[in-house]
Design an enzyme around this catalytic site. Structure first.
Site, PDB file in Angstrom:
ATOM      1  CB  THR A   6      -1.721  -4.887  -1.808  1.00  0.00           C
ATOM      2  OG1 THR A   6      -2.515  -4.902  -0.822  1.00  0.00           O
ATOM      3  CG2 THR A   6      -2.309  -3.459  -2.568  1.00  0.00           C
ATOM      4  CE  LYS A  30       2.810  -2.245  -2.069  1.00  0.00           C
ATOM      5  NZ  LYS A  30       1.667  -3.331  -2.017  1.00  0.00           N
ATOM      6  CE  LYS A  75      -5.533  -2.995   0.497  1.00  0.00           C
ATOM      7  NZ  LYS A  75      -4.602  -3.991   0.850  1.00  0.00           N
TER       8      LYS A  75
END
Length: 292
Positions: A96, A239, A171
């Site tokens: 990701t 994150k 995502k």
């Protein structure tokens, strides 16, 4: 399919590469801490000491890494992907990351004659173990079609989303929603408890209504029981919130709910909860309520 290389054996990468082995794929693995490869070797995997060595050996190489920095490192650093990628070889990054990182990697791979596909996944440890991930692919369509047999083992559904960057963006949107939801869920659990209600009854009520979902069903009991064994570490969720908010900045999208959720995750990291499951943000909500 031909032999598959797999880079990164964290919570997700280990489960995914194990699934490939169990379904008869030949797999060569690499991890920065090589001892993490031992269990995979017991199940038939081969090991190489560098990403470049994996790419040299395998026609297709998959990476599942922790963040954009790690994703860039395995490509551009010494003994990295670029040293051995070339015509006929495909690189699939399932980490990701942000769209800019995917684009940099794609351009570098293409410049060497290789093929690139970004394919981040929706799902954490249990879906990875069960082959029930949702795969969000973008990039080289021919490579996508070639690796579908592997994707069919790793996931329950694969989406091809077009140009490089679209997978990363999708995502981040999904994980931004997830992070915002877990914060609202945490507030609801605390509110129920402080109001004299049984939190377990709240879970039952939620599960019978229009906002019933697998995450509440799975995380609710463990959160009430203060069990935060990591399926998706909180530091990675934070994150992803940061990257999603940056995407919002790029597109002038106001995201006050996500921004507030990000602050809660940052607070959780600051008090040492980063390696626990992302649902441990519940502890921050409980503390905030107690202090007020």
């Amino acid at each position: 399919m031909e032999e598959i290389g797999f880079l990164g054996l964290g919570i997700m990468g280990k489960a995914m590469s194990m699934n490939l082995l169990k379904h008869g794929f030949k797999v060569t693995v690499w991890n920065r801490t090589l001892s993490r490869c031992d269990e995979l070797v017991e199940h038939g995997a081969s090991v190489e000491k560098t990403p470049a060595a994996v790419v040299k050996k395998c026609k297709y190489t998959i990476a599942m890494l922790s963040d954009p920095e790690a994703a860039l490192s395995v490509v551009f650093d010494k003994d990295g992907i670029l040293e051995q990628i070339g015509g006929g070889k495909g690189y699939i990054d399932m980490s990701t990351v942000d769209a800019d990182t995917s684009s940099k990697i794609s351009e570098a791979i293409s410049s060497k004659g290789g093929y690139f596909l970004e394919a981040p996944v929706s799902g954490s440890k249990k879906p990875a173990e069960d082959g029930q991930l949702v795969i969000l692919a973008a990039g080289e369509k021919a490579l996508y079609e070639e690796v579908l047999p592997a994707f069919d083992v790793l996931g329950k559904k694969s989406f091809y989303l077009g140009k490089v960057g679209n997978g990363a963006k999708m995502k981040l949107v999904v994980n931004m929603i997830m992070g915002s939801m877990i914060n609202a869920f945490s507030e609801g659990l605390v509110l129920a408890d402080k109001s004299g209600l049984n939190p377990h009854t709240l879970l039952d009520v939620l599960d019978l209504g229009g906002i019933a979902n697998p995450m509440f069903r799975m995380k609710g009991p463990t959160m009430i029981g203060n069990n935060y064994t990591p399926a998706f570490p909180l530091k990675h969720q934070q994150k992803d919130m940061r990257l999603a908010l940056s995407l919002g900045d790029e597109n002038a999208v106001a995201m006050p709910v996500a921004a507030a959720a990000n602050e809660a995750f940052k607070k959780a990291r600051s008090v040492g909860l980063g390696d626990l499951d992302f649902s441990a943000v519940y502890e921050i909500v409980k503390v905030a309520e107690s202090s007020s």
